[in-house]
Design a protein around this motif. Structure first.
Motif, PDB file in Angstrom:
ATOM      1  N   PRO A 181      -7.792  -6.691  79.576  1.00 20.32           N
ATOM      2  CA  PRO A 181      -7.053  -7.961  79.601  1.00 20.32           C
ATOM      3  C   PRO A 181      -6.386  -8.182  78.252  1.00 20.32           C
ATOM      4  O   PRO A 181      -6.844  -7.695  77.221  1.00 20.32           O
ATOM      5  CB  PRO A 181      -8.144  -9.002  79.848  1.00 20.32           C
ATOM      6  N   LYS A 182      -5.289  -8.919  78.255  1.00 17.48           N
ATOM      7  CA  LYS A 182      -4.601  -9.214  77.013  1.00 17.48           C
ATOM      8  C   LYS A 182      -5.433 -10.184  76.179  1.00 17.48           C
ATOM      9  O   LYS A 182      -6.015 -11.122  76.704  1.00 17.48           O
ATOM     10  CB  LYS A 182      -3.234  -9.829  77.303  1.00 17.48           C
ATOM     11  N   ARG A 183      -5.482  -9.921  74.892  1.00 12.82           N
ATOM     12  CA  ARG A 183      -6.106 -10.842  73.951  1.00 12.82           C
ATOM     13  C   ARG A 183      -5.094 -11.928  73.629  1.00 12.82           C
ATOM     14  O   ARG A 183      -3.899 -11.741  73.793  1.00 12.82           O
ATOM     15  CB  ARG A 183      -6.498 -10.095  72.678  1.00 12.82           C
ATOM     16  N   LEU A 184      -5.560 -13.065  73.130  1.00 10.45           N
ATOM     17  CA  LEU A 184      -4.690 -14.196  72.862  1.00 10.45           C
ATOM     18  C   LEU A 184      -4.526 -14.416  71.363  1.00 10.45           C
ATOM     19  O   LEU A 184      -5.516 -14.458  70.624  1.00 10.45           O
ATOM     20  CB  LEU A 184      -5.258 -15.465  73.505  1.00 10.45           C
ATOM     21  N   GLN A 185      -3.278 -14.558  70.926  1.00  2.00           N
ATOM     22  CA  GLN A 185      -2.965 -14.974  69.568  1.00  2.00           C
ATOM     23  C   GLN A 185      -2.090 -16.217  69.636  1.00  2.00           C
ATOM     24  O   GLN A 185      -1.559 -16.565  70.703  1.00  2.00           O
ATOM     25  CB  GLN A 185      -2.231 -13.874  68.792  1.00  2.00           C
ATOM     26  N   VAL A 186      -1.942 -16.857  68.491  1.00  2.00           N
ATOM     27  CA  VAL A 186      -1.053 -18.011  68.371  1.00  2.00           C
ATOM     28  C   VAL A 186      -0.061 -17.729  67.252  1.00  2.00           C
ATOM     29  O   VAL A 186      -0.379 -17.037  66.283  1.00  2.00           O
ATOM     30  CB  VAL A 186      -1.827 -19.313  68.091  1.00  2.00           C
ATOM     31  N   ALA A 187       1.151 -18.261  67.408  1.00  2.00           N
ATOM     32  CA  ALA A 187       2.192 -18.042  66.409  1.00  2.00           C
ATOM     33  C   ALA A 187       2.878 -19.356  66.093  1.00  2.00           C
ATOM     34  O   ALA A 187       2.906 -20.281  66.913  1.00  2.00           O
ATOM     35  CB  ALA A 187       3.215 -17.031  66.925  1.00  2.00           C
ATOM     36  N   ALA A 188       3.444 -19.420  64.897  1.00  2.00           N
ATOM     37  CA  ALA A 188       4.165 -20.605  64.435  1.00  2.00           C
ATOM     38  C   ALA A 188       5.643 -20.260  64.283  1.00  2.00           C
ATOM     39  O   ALA A 188       5.996 -19.398  63.466  1.00  2.00           O
ATOM     40  CB  ALA A 188       3.598 -21.077  63.099  1.00  2.00           C
ATOM     41  N   LEU A 189       6.486 -20.892  65.077  1.00  2.00           N
ATOM     42  CA  LEU A 189       7.929 -20.760  64.899  1.00  2.00           C
ATOM     43  C   LEU A 189       8.353 -21.902  63.975  1.00  2.00           C
ATOM     44  O   LEU A 189       8.610 -23.030  64.401  1.00  2.00           O
ATOM     45  CB  LEU A 189       8.673 -20.824  66.237  1.00  2.00           C
ATOM     46  N   CYS A 190       8.347 -21.598  62.676  1.00  2.00           N
ATOM     47  CA  CYS A 190       8.602 -22.595  61.647  1.00  2.00           C
ATOM     48  C   CYS A 190      10.106 -22.820  61.496  1.00  2.00           C
ATOM     49  O   CYS A 190      10.880 -21.863  61.472  1.00  2.00           O
ATOM     50  CB  CYS A 190       8.028 -22.120  60.314  1.00  2.00           C
ATOM     51  N   HIS A 191      10.503 -24.095  61.389  1.00  2.00           N
ATOM     52  CA  HIS A 191      11.923 -24.409  61.288  1.00  2.00           C
ATOM     53  C   HIS A 191      12.140 -25.616  60.382  1.00  2.00           C
ATOM     54  O   HIS A 191      11.230 -26.399  60.111  1.00  2.00           O
ATOM     55  CB  HIS A 191      12.524 -24.673  62.674  1.00  2.00           C
ATOM     56  N   ARG A 192      13.388 -25.711  59.927  1.00  2.00           N
ATOM     57  CA  ARG A 192      13.819 -26.854  59.117  1.00  2.00           C
ATOM     58  C   ARG A 192      15.278 -27.140  59.461  1.00  2.00           C
ATOM     59  O   ARG A 192      15.995 -26.273  59.955  1.00  2.00           O
ATOM     60  CB  ARG A 192      13.659 -26.573  57.628  1.00  2.00           C
ATOM     61  N   GLY A 193      15.694 -28.368  59.200  1.00  2.00           N
ATOM     62  CA  GLY A 193      17.071 -28.754  59.463  1.00  2.00           C
ATOM     63  C   GLY A 193      17.289 -29.136  60.916  1.00  2.00           C
ATOM     64  O   GLY A 193      16.371 -29.091  61.735  1.00  2.00           O
ATOM     65  N   GLU A 194      18.528 -29.515  61.201  1.00  2.00           N
ATOM     66  CA  GLU A 194      18.891 -29.966  62.544  1.00  2.00           C
ATOM     67  C   GLU A 194      20.207 -29.339  62.964  1.00  2.00           C
ATOM     68  O   GLU A 194      21.001 -28.924  62.126  1.00  2.00           O
ATOM     69  CB  GLU A 194      19.041 -31.502  62.559  1.00  2.00           C
ATOM     70  N   GLY A 195      20.439 -29.314  64.258  1.00  2.00           N
ATOM     71  CA  GLY A 195      21.723 -28.879  64.809  1.00  2.00           C
ATOM     72  C   GLY A 195      22.164 -27.512  64.314  1.00  2.00           C
ATOM     73  O   GLY A 195      21.379 -26.569  64.269  1.00  2.00           O
ATOM     74  N   GLU A 196      23.445 -27.432  63.911  1.00  2.00           N
ATOM     75  CA  GLU A 196      24.032 -26.164  63.456  1.00  2.00           C
ATOM     76  C   GLU A 196      23.337 -25.616  62.206  1.00  2.00           C
ATOM     77  O   GLU A 196      23.335 -24.414  61.968  1.00  2.00           O
ATOM     78  CB  GLU A 196      25.518 -26.356  63.166  1.00  2.00           C
ATOM     79  N   GLY A 197      22.747 -26.499  61.406  1.00  2.00           N
ATOM     80  CA  GLY A 197      22.101 -26.076  60.163  1.00  2.00           C
ATOM     81  C   GLY A 197      20.631 -25.719  60.307  1.00  2.00           C
ATOM     82  O   GLY A 197      19.964 -25.436  59.315  1.00  2.00           O
ATOM     83  N   LYS A 198      20.112 -25.726  61.533  1.00  2.00           N
ATOM     84  CA  LYS A 198      18.689 -25.439  61.736  1.00  2.00           C
ATOM     85  C   LYS A 198      18.389 -23.985  61.379  1.00  2.00           C
ATOM     86  O   LYS A 198      19.114 -23.069  61.768  1.00  2.00           O
ATOM     87  CB  LYS A 198      18.301 -25.720  63.186  1.00  2.00           C
ATOM     88  N   GLU A 199      17.303 -23.797  60.628  1.00  2.00           N
ATOM     89  CA  GLU A 199      16.901 -22.456  60.192  1.00  2.00           C
ATOM     90  C   GLU A 199      15.453 -22.189  60.581  1.00  2.00           C
ATOM     91  O   GLU A 199      14.653 -23.118  60.716  1.00  2.00           O
ATOM     92  CB  GLU A 199      17.034 -22.322  58.674  1.00  2.00           C
ATOM     93  N   TYR A 200      15.140 -20.902  60.702  1.00  2.00           N
ATOM     94  CA  TYR A 200      13.806 -20.450  61.102  1.00  2.00           C
ATOM     95  C   TYR A 200      13.247 -19.544  60.020  1.00  2.00           C
ATOM     96  O   TYR A 200      13.968 -18.751  59.417  1.00  2.00           O
ATOM     97  CB  TYR A 200      13.879 -19.727  62.449  1.00  2.00           C
ATOM     98  N   LEU A 201      11.943 -19.666  59.796  1.00  2.00           N
ATOM     99  CA  LEU A 201      11.278 -18.923  58.729  1.00  2.00           C
ATOM    100  C   LEU A 201      10.650 -17.652  59.291  1.00  2.00           C
ATOM    101  O   LEU A 201       9.773 -17.711  60.158  1.00  2.00           O
ATOM    102  CB  LEU A 201      10.204 -19.805  58.078  1.00  2.00           C
ATOM    103  N   LEU A 202      11.103 -16.511  58.787  1.00  2.00           N
ATOM    104  CA  LEU A 202      10.519 -15.222  59.151  1.00  2.00           C
ATOM    105  C   LEU A 202       9.747 -14.669  57.961  1.00  2.00           C
ATOM    106  O   LEU A 202      10.083 -14.958  56.803  1.00  2.00           O
ATOM    107  CB  LEU A 202      11.603 -14.221  59.554  1.00  2.00           C
ATOM    108  N   VAL A 203       8.718 -13.881  58.255  1.00  2.00           N
ATOM    109  CA  VAL A 203       7.946 -13.191  57.226  1.00  2.00           C
ATOM    110  C   VAL A 203       7.855 -11.724  57.622  1.00  2.00           C
ATOM    111  O   VAL A 203       8.046 -11.373  58.783  1.00  2.00           O
ATOM    112  CB  VAL A 203       6.522 -13.788  57.060  1.00  2.00           C
ATOM    113  N   THR A 204       7.540 -10.881  56.646  1.00  2.00           N
ATOM    114  CA  THR A 204       7.347  -9.468  56.969  1.00  2.00           C
ATOM    115  C   THR A 204       5.882  -9.225  57.318  1.00  2.00           C
ATOM    116  O   THR A 204       4.982  -9.888  56.803  1.00  2.00           O
ATOM    117  CB  THR A 204       7.736  -8.557  55.789  1.00  2.00           C
ATOM    118  N   SER A 205       5.675  -8.256  58.207  1.00  2.00           N
ATOM    119  CA  SER A 205       4.302  -7.852  58.512  1.00  2.00           C
ATOM    120  C   SER A 205       3.759  -7.078  57.316  1.00  2.00           C
ATOM    121  O   SER A 205       4.525  -6.507  56.533  1.00  2.00           O
ATOM    122  CB  SER A 205       4.264  -6.987  59.777  1.00  2.00           C
ATOM    123  N   ARG A 206       2.452  -7.058  57.171  1.00  2.00           N
ATOM    124  CA  ARG A 206       1.863  -6.395  56.004  1.00  2.00           C
ATOM    125  C   ARG A 206       1.961  -4.876  56.085  1.00  2.00           C
ATOM    126  O   ARG A 206       2.239  -4.226  55.090  1.00  2.00           O
ATOM    127  CB  ARG A 206       0.406  -6.819  55.830  1.00  2.00           C
TER     128      ARG A 206
END
Length: 153
Positions: A21-46
């Motif tokens: 069975p698949k194990r369960l993880q949780v993730a955070a889609l982090c964002h700032r700003g609104e509308g056209e200026g909305k941005e998302y925070l990405l990180v690199t895997s270790r």
């Protein structure tokens, strides 16, 4: 012929029993700003330095969205943020274990509105991070289902 009954038995009984069975993880889609200026925070895997969103295993004693917020702190330095109470989507991937084998993982994605970002956080020396728009984020991540979530933002 004996092949049809054997195949039917395999597909309906033996095969599903052997699948993990698949194990369960949780993730955070982090964002700032609104509308056209909305941005998302990405990180690199270790291990592979691929672009991802902060994610990890649920933490006993915390709700799933609270666990996602802890991952956002540890992996991306999100000191304060508002995590949605319900996931905005999910994606699956194969997580490679230290021994080399892989396990299937389903990852619930929680939207996190970032209020404060710290330069010092637990994994700051192990990861890069960057803010990008949804289109760029979808191009940078590898997981097809995560790309789809980002394209809907």
């Amino acid at each position: 012929m004996m092949i049809a009954p054997i195949k039917a038995t395999w597909e309906s009984f033996v095969g599903p029993m052997l699948q993990r069975p698949k194990r369960l993880q949780v993730a955070a889609l982090c964002h700032r700003g609104e509308g056209e200026g909305k941005e998302y925070l990405l990180v690199t895997s270790r291990e592979t330095a691929r672009w991802i969103i902060p994610k990890g295993w649920p933490i006993r004693g915390l709700s799933l969205n609270e666990s996602a917020l802890v991952e956002a702190w540890e992996e991306a330095g999100v000191r304060t943020g508002d995590a949605a109470s319900e996931p905005i989507g999910a994606y699956s991937y194969q997580k490679r274990q230290d021994a080399g084998w892989e396990i299937p993982v389903k990852t619930l994605v929680y939207s996190v509105a970032v209020k404060d970002l710290s330069e010092e956080f637990p994994e700051a020396e192990q990861r890069e991070r960057k803010w990008v728009d949804a289109k760029a984020a979808a191009e940078l991540v590898d997981e097809t289902e995560l790309k789809s979530i980002l394209r809907k933002q």
